[in-house]
Design a protein around this motif. Structure first.
Motif, PDB file in Angstrom:
ATOM      1  N   ASN A  14       2.946 -43.125 -32.991  1.00  0.00           N
ATOM      2  CA  ASN A  14       1.695 -43.761 -33.432  1.00  0.00           C
ATOM      3  C   ASN A  14       0.677 -43.866 -32.298  1.00  0.00           C
ATOM      4  OD1 ASN A  14       2.442 -44.203 -36.177  1.00  0.00           O
ATOM      5  ND2 ASN A  14       3.729 -45.897 -35.483  1.00  0.00           N
ATOM      6  N   TRP A  15       0.608 -42.826 -31.474  1.00  0.00           N
ATOM      7  CA  TRP A  15      -0.361 -42.769 -30.383  1.00  0.00           C
ATOM      8  C   TRP A  15      -1.597 -42.004 -30.838  1.00  0.00           C
ATOM      9  CZ3 TRP A  15       2.807 -40.851 -25.539  1.00  0.00           C
ATOM     10  CH2 TRP A  15       3.745 -41.821 -25.185  1.00  0.00           C
ATOM     11  N   THR A  16      -2.740 -42.456 -30.424  1.00  0.00           N
ATOM     12  CA  THR A  16      -3.969 -41.707 -30.645  1.00  0.00           C
ATOM     13  C   THR A  16      -4.112 -40.663 -29.546  1.00  0.00           C
ATOM     14  OG1 THR A  16      -5.289 -43.199 -29.292  1.00  0.00           O
ATOM     15  CG2 THR A  16      -5.113 -43.725 -31.667  1.00  0.00           C
ATOM     16  N   GLN A  17      -5.033 -39.754 -29.745  1.00  0.00           N
ATOM     17  CA  GLN A  17      -5.324 -38.787 -28.683  1.00  0.00           C
ATOM     18  C   GLN A  17      -5.823 -39.519 -27.445  1.00  0.00           C
ATOM     19  OE1 GLN A  17      -8.035 -36.474 -31.028  1.00  0.00           O
ATOM     20  NE2 GLN A  17      -6.512 -34.875 -31.427  1.00  0.00           N
ATOM     21  N   ALA A  18      -6.610 -40.548 -27.650  1.00  0.00           N
ATOM     22  CA  ALA A  18      -7.142 -41.323 -26.523  1.00  0.00           C
ATOM     23  C   ALA A  18      -6.022 -42.031 -25.765  1.00  0.00           C
ATOM     24  CB  ALA A  18      -8.168 -42.335 -27.023  1.00  0.00           C
ATOM     25  N   ALA A  19      -5.028 -42.542 -26.482  1.00  0.00           N
ATOM     26  CA  ALA A  19      -3.911 -43.232 -25.827  1.00  0.00           C
ATOM     27  C   ALA A  19      -3.116 -42.266 -24.957  1.00  0.00           C
ATOM     28  CB  ALA A  19      -3.000 -43.886 -26.867  1.00  0.00           C
ATOM     29  N   LEU A  20      -2.836 -41.070 -25.483  1.00  0.00           N
ATOM     30  CA  LEU A  20      -2.121 -40.078 -24.689  1.00  0.00           C
ATOM     31  C   LEU A  20      -2.949 -39.670 -23.475  1.00  0.00           C
ATOM     32  CD1 LEU A  20       0.143 -38.113 -24.086  1.00  0.00           C
ATOM     33  CD2 LEU A  20      -0.903 -36.507 -25.697  1.00  0.00           C
ATOM     34  N   ALA A  21      -4.229 -39.451 -23.694  1.00  0.00           N
ATOM     35  CA  ALA A  21      -5.114 -39.056 -22.598  1.00  0.00           C
ATOM     36  C   ALA A  21      -5.084 -40.092 -21.475  1.00  0.00           C
ATOM     37  CB  ALA A  21      -6.543 -38.881 -23.119  1.00  0.00           C
ATOM     38  N   LYS A  22      -5.129 -41.344 -21.828  1.00  0.00           N
ATOM     39  CA  LYS A  22      -5.110 -42.424 -20.830  1.00  0.00           C
ATOM     40  C   LYS A  22      -3.790 -42.429 -20.065  1.00  0.00           C
ATOM     41  CE  LYS A  22      -6.018 -47.310 -20.222  1.00  0.00           C
ATOM     42  NZ  LYS A  22      -6.414 -48.563 -20.839  1.00  0.00           N
ATOM     43  N   LYS A  23      -2.689 -42.209 -20.763  1.00  0.00           N
ATOM     44  CA  LYS A  23      -1.361 -42.225 -20.132  1.00  0.00           C
ATOM     45  C   LYS A  23      -1.211 -41.119 -19.088  1.00  0.00           C
ATOM     46  CE  LYS A  23       1.087 -44.198 -24.094  1.00  0.00           C
ATOM     47  NZ  LYS A  23       1.495 -45.468 -23.542  1.00  0.00           N
ATOM     48  N   VAL A  24      -1.838 -39.967 -19.324  1.00  0.00           N
ATOM     49  CA  VAL A  24      -1.676 -38.842 -18.399  1.00  0.00           C
ATOM     50  C   VAL A  24      -2.901 -38.592 -17.524  1.00  0.00           C
ATOM     51  CG1 VAL A  24       0.111 -37.722 -19.750  1.00  0.00           C
ATOM     52  CG2 VAL A  24      -2.261 -37.113 -20.144  1.00  0.00           C
ATOM     53  N   GLY A  25      -3.956 -39.380 -17.700  1.00  0.00           N
ATOM     54  CA  GLY A  25      -5.124 -39.283 -16.838  1.00  0.00           C
ATOM     55  C   GLY A  25      -6.031 -38.101 -17.112  1.00  0.00           C
ATOM     56  N   ILE A  26      -6.161 -37.754 -18.389  1.00  0.00           N
ATOM     57  CA  ILE A  26      -7.083 -36.684 -18.784  1.00  0.00           C
ATOM     58  C   ILE A  26      -8.022 -37.228 -19.863  1.00  0.00           C
ATOM     59  CG2 ILE A  26      -5.499 -34.822 -18.173  1.00  0.00           C
ATOM     60  CD1 ILE A  26      -4.766 -34.538 -21.144  1.00  0.00           C
ATOM     61  N   LEU A  45       0.383 -30.820 -15.236  1.00  0.00           N
ATOM     62  CA  LEU A  45      -0.050 -31.606 -16.388  1.00  0.00           C
ATOM     63  C   LEU A  45       0.993 -31.552 -17.499  1.00  0.00           C
ATOM     64  CD1 LEU A  45      -2.014 -33.334 -17.954  1.00  0.00           C
ATOM     65  CD2 LEU A  45      -3.331 -31.261 -18.487  1.00  0.00           C
ATOM     66  N   ALA A  46       1.604 -30.400 -17.700  1.00  0.00           N
ATOM     67  CA  ALA A  46       2.653 -30.282 -18.723  1.00  0.00           C
ATOM     68  C   ALA A  46       3.805 -31.236 -18.414  1.00  0.00           C
ATOM     69  CB  ALA A  46       3.142 -28.843 -18.808  1.00  0.00           C
ATOM     70  N   PHE A  47       4.205 -31.317 -17.149  1.00  0.00           N
ATOM     71  CA  PHE A  47       5.260 -32.257 -16.760  1.00  0.00           C
ATOM     72  C   PHE A  47       4.805 -33.699 -16.958  1.00  0.00           C
ATOM     73  CE2 PHE A  47       7.443 -28.787 -14.470  1.00  0.00           C
ATOM     74  CZ  PHE A  47       8.752 -29.059 -14.849  1.00  0.00           C
ATOM     75  N   ASP A  48       3.559 -34.006 -16.634  1.00  0.00           N
ATOM     76  CA  ASP A  48       3.033 -35.365 -16.839  1.00  0.00           C
ATOM     77  C   ASP A  48       3.051 -35.744 -18.316  1.00  0.00           C
ATOM     78  OD1 ASP A  48       2.606 -35.668 -14.126  1.00  0.00           O
ATOM     79  OD2 ASP A  48       0.441 -35.269 -14.232  1.00  0.00           O
ATOM     80  N   ILE A  49       2.703 -34.820 -19.173  1.00  0.00           N
ATOM     81  CA  ILE A  49       2.712 -35.076 -20.619  1.00  0.00           C
ATOM     82  C   ILE A  49       4.135 -35.333 -21.096  1.00  0.00           C
ATOM     83  CG2 ILE A  49       2.309 -34.027 -22.887  1.00  0.00           C
ATOM     84  CD1 ILE A  49      -0.166 -32.621 -21.572  1.00  0.00           C
ATOM     85  N   ALA A  50       5.074 -34.500 -20.652  1.00  0.00           N
ATOM     86  CA  ALA A  50       6.479 -34.699 -21.029  1.00  0.00           C
ATOM     87  C   ALA A  50       6.985 -36.055 -20.543  1.00  0.00           C
ATOM     88  CB  ALA A  50       7.331 -33.564 -20.469  1.00  0.00           C
ATOM     89  N   LEU A  51       6.609 -36.439 -19.332  1.00  0.00           N
ATOM     90  CA  LEU A  51       7.004 -37.751 -18.804  1.00  0.00           C
ATOM     91  C   LEU A  51       6.432 -38.888 -19.650  1.00  0.00           C
ATOM     92  CD1 LEU A  51       6.745 -37.394 -14.915  1.00  0.00           C
ATOM     93  CD2 LEU A  51       8.716 -38.186 -16.214  1.00  0.00           C
ATOM     94  N   ALA A  52       5.195 -38.731 -20.087  1.00  0.00           N
ATOM     95  CA  ALA A  52       4.574 -39.766 -20.921  1.00  0.00           C
ATOM     96  C   ALA A  52       5.368 -39.957 -22.216  1.00  0.00           C
ATOM     97  CB  ALA A  52       3.123 -39.399 -21.242  1.00  0.00           C
ATOM     98  N   PHE A  53       5.872 -38.853 -22.766  1.00  0.00           N
ATOM     99  CA  PHE A  53       6.677 -38.935 -23.987  1.00  0.00           C
ATOM    100  C   PHE A  53       8.148 -39.254 -23.690  1.00  0.00           C
ATOM    101  CE2 PHE A  53       3.313 -36.043 -25.809  1.00  0.00           C
ATOM    102  CZ  PHE A  53       2.885 -36.913 -26.789  1.00  0.00           C
ATOM    103  N   ASN A  54       8.515 -39.205 -22.396  1.00  0.00           N
ATOM    104  CA  ASN A  54       9.892 -39.468 -21.972  1.00  0.00           C
ATOM    105  C   ASN A  54      10.879 -38.471 -22.596  1.00  0.00           C
ATOM    106  OD1 ASN A  54      11.739 -40.861 -20.365  1.00  0.00           O
ATOM    107  ND2 ASN A  54      12.338 -42.192 -22.057  1.00  0.00           N
ATOM    108  N   VAL A  55      10.466 -37.202 -22.587  1.00  0.00           N
ATOM    109  CA  VAL A  55      11.301 -36.118 -23.114  1.00  0.00           C
ATOM    110  C   VAL A  55      11.266 -34.955 -22.130  1.00  0.00           C
ATOM    111  CG1 VAL A  55      10.929 -36.757 -25.542  1.00  0.00           C
ATOM    112  CG2 VAL A  55       9.420 -35.075 -24.455  1.00  0.00           C
ATOM    113  N   PRO A  56      12.233 -34.036 -22.217  1.00  0.00           N
ATOM    114  CA  PRO A  56      12.174 -32.834 -21.379  1.00  0.00           C
ATOM    115  C   PRO A  56      10.935 -31.997 -21.719  1.00  0.00           C
ATOM    116  CG  PRO A  56      14.346 -33.076 -22.396  1.00  0.00           C
ATOM    117  CD  PRO A  56      13.454 -34.088 -23.033  1.00  0.00           C
ATOM    118  N   ILE A  57      10.437 -31.299 -20.739  1.00  0.00           N
ATOM    119  CA  ILE A  57       9.228 -30.497 -20.939  1.00  0.00           C
ATOM    120  C   ILE A  57       9.409 -29.487 -22.074  1.00  0.00           C
ATOM    121  CG2 ILE A  57       9.780 -28.762 -19.190  1.00  0.00           C
ATOM    122  CD1 ILE A  57       6.755 -28.851 -18.425  1.00  0.00           C
TER     123      ILE A  57
END
Length: 66
Positions: A14-26, A45-57
Motif C-alpha cells: 500500500n505504498w504510493t509512488q511518492a512513498a517509494l520515491a522518498k524511501k530511496v531518495g528519488i 539504485l536497483a539495490f536501494d529499491i530492493a532494500l526498501a522493499f526488504n527483498v532480494p534484487i
C-alpha cells in the motif's frame, strides 16, 4: 530489457509512488519512469529499491528476453 515488479510490490505494501520515491531518495517521476520502462535504474539504485522493499534484487528486477 530489464523487467521490474515495482508496481506489484508497492501495491502489496500500500505504498504510493511518492512513498517509494522518498524511501530511496528519488523523485516520484523517476519511479513512474522505471515502472513504465522508460528508465532503467543504475545498479546502485536497483539495490536501494530492493532494500526498501526488504527483498532480494532479483525479486524486483529481472532480465527479459525481449
Amino acid at each position: 530489457m530489464i523487467k521490474n515488479r515495482l508496481k506489484i510490490l508497492r501495491a502489496e505494501r500500500n505504498w504510493t509512488q511518492a512513498a517509494l520515491a522518498k524511501k530511496v531518495g528519488i523523485s516520484r517521476q523517476a519511479v513512474i519512469s522505471i515502472e513504465k520502462y522508460k528508465y532503467t535504474p543504475s545498479l546502485e539504485l536497483a539495490f536501494d529499491i530492493a532494500l526498501a522493499f526488504n527483498v532480494p534484487i532479483t525479486d524486483v528486477f529481472q532480465k527479459s528476453e525481449v
